[in-house]
Enzyme design. Structure first.
Site, PDB file in Angstrom:
ATOM      1  CG  PHE A   1      -0.579   3.342   2.395  1.00 13.45           C
ATOM      2  CD1 PHE A   1      -1.008   2.661   3.523  1.00 13.45           C
ATOM      3  CD2 PHE A   1      -0.057   4.621   2.553  1.00 13.45           C
ATOM      4  CE1 PHE A   1      -0.908   3.234   4.787  1.00 13.45           C
ATOM      5  CE2 PHE A   1       0.044   5.196   3.817  1.00 13.45           C
ATOM      6  CZ  PHE A   1      -0.383   4.499   4.930  1.00 13.45           C
TER       7      PHE A   1
ATOM      8  CG  ASP B   1      -1.576   9.464  -2.755  1.00 17.76           C
ATOM      9  OD1 ASP B   1      -0.586  10.215  -2.587  1.00 17.76           O
ATOM     10  OD2 ASP B   1      -2.110   8.825  -1.833  1.00 17.76           O
TER      11      ASP B   1
ATOM     12  CE  LYS C   1       4.999   8.926   3.321  1.00 14.36           C
ATOM     13  NZ  LYS C   1       3.844   8.266   2.722  1.00 14.36           N
TER      14      LYS C   1
END
Ligand SMILES: *Cc1c(COP(=O)(O)O)cnc(C)c1O
Length: 412
Positions: free
Chosen positions: A153, A238, A267
């Site tokens: 993802f 990531d 985030k």
């Protein structure tokens, strides 16, 4: 859409239904939220429009690592709101340089490319890797390849969903961007076999969050690092969900003793206040961008940088990494006791867990709804996995209270 059966909504005096109806009527249906309407939050707790309190066991998918309304972060944002919020990158401002310096120093990297969303950071890393392949590695133009992992993802843009293996995320959004090779997550042999002269980079999550908090075999990342060194390939980690103290280290890849050439961060970098993302890494790669080749109107804006600097200050003490390690050990110990008793497996690192619901148990959605009616908010990822990621500021008592609810809902 039928309403689901969380008790708050059966209460005829509830104000939640009217807000949910508005969402249903006017917002695109790209999410299927639990029927809880949050109005306020503080620390690890949120309060709904009817005054009901819930423990937040999702923490904005790790965007809220430092809790809701963290006083240091709110103070930094408020102060900056009263000074200047946006200049565009057409001009310098007094937060960008310090933010980039502090983030580079924190992460042990040379340079920072600030963006907004996580997907933009990943897109930016892809662009950087391709430019590096053509300018430094000498790959013929338009032939660069990036090796990615199955069940990844990395965000929702057209290029990123092009190499998703989740049909729901991908179907009917083509034509797809070429130049990506998918290998099974955790399989370094497959990566080795996939590397060619044209390989620019390997893009990987050190722990796969959306896939269910999947920790790879211990030799996976070290082998990818070695392959990258031997074959002249960039390693892109990531760390948008795994990074910034979530796993008990600043960067989750540190658990595996490796460094990436580029990291994507997001985030928690925005402190749960606004979207802030970045690519951080070596001069050899980030130094390649020249004026006009990449940009973002809001990327690196003064408000984002001021909040990001406050996040960096919190991370630089190591306190949150330590909390994640200690509370995480407790969390995993307690969840581990459920294995064989309603739970088939638990995974994760630090204060981050994937809980695999045993066959015959509730679906992930049903378990999430049952937990919500018990005052604990979390969400399934995949059909049968609960992702547990409370704010790192949570007290041990609150953590235990939330786990007690999980034991009640899943335990057998
Ligand atoms: C959330 C996430 C992204 C995308 O971030 P957005 O801000 O939603 O675009 C990318 N990679 C990982 C690992 C993520 O968890």
């Amino acid at each position: 859409m039928p309403m689901t059966s969380v008790s708050a909504n059966l209460d005829t005096t509830s104000r939640a239904d009217e807000f949910i109806a508005l969402d249903e009527r006017y917002s695109a249906h790209n999410y299927h939220p639990l029927p809880v309407v949050i109005a306020e939050a503080s620390g690890a707790w949120v309060t709904d429009v009817d005054g009901r309190r819930y423990l937040d066991f999702l923490a904005g998918y790790s965007a809220l690592n430092f809790g809701h309304q963290n006083p240091d972060l709110i103070a930094a944002a408020t102060e900056q709101l009263g000074r200047v919020t946006l200049t565009s990158r057409a001009f310098h401002h007094d937060q960008l340089g310090p933010f980039c310096q502090e983030l580079a120093e924190l992460t042990g990297t040379d340079r920072v490319l600030p963006m907004n969303s996580g997907a933009e950071a990943v897109e930016s890393a892809i662009k950087l890797a391709r430019k590096w392949a053509y300018q430094v590695k000498g790959v013929p133009e338009n032939r660069a390849e990036i090796i990615v992992a199955g069940s990844n993802f990395h965000g929702r843009t057209t290029t990123i969903v092009s190499f998703s293996t989740d049909e729901e995320a991908r179907a009917e959004f083509g034509p797809y961007t070429p130049g990506f090779v998918v290998t099974p997550y955790g399989d370094a042999d497959a990566v080795e076999a996939a590397i060619t002269e044209r390989t620019a980079a390997i893009l990987v999550e050190p722990i796969q969050g959306e896939a269910g908090v999947v920790v790879p075999p211990a030799d996976y990342l070290p082998r990818l690092r070695r392959l990258c060194d031997e074959r002249g390939v960039l390693l892109i980690a990531d760390e948008i969900q795994s990074g910034l103290a979530r796993t008990g280290e600043l960067l989750a890849s540190a658990h595996d003793g490796i460094r990436a050439d580029l990291y994507t961060l997001g985030k928690a970098l925005g402190g749960g206040i606004l979207p802030v993302s970045a690519v951080v890494g070596s001069d050899e790669v980030l130094g390649l961008l020249q004026p006009g080749q990449h940009g973002s109107t809001f990327g690196g804006n003064p408000l984002a940088c001021a909040v990001g600097r406050a996040v960096i200050r919190l991370l630089s003490t190591g306190e949150y990494q330590q909390r994640s390690l200690e509370l995480g050990a407790h969390l995993h110990q307690r969840l581990g006791e459920l294995v064989g008793r309603g739970v088939s497996a638990t995974r994760g690192r630090g204060l981050w867990a994937g809980v695999e619901i045993a066959e015959g148990g509730p679906s992930g959605r049903e378990a999430s709804e049952a937990l919500a009616s018990r005052g604990v908010l979390c969400k399934q990822t995949q059909d049968t996995t609960l992702r547990i990621a409370p704010p790192l500021t949570i007290s041990r008592e609150d953590l235990d209270e939330g786990v007690d609810a999980i034991v009640d809902v899943l335990g057998s």
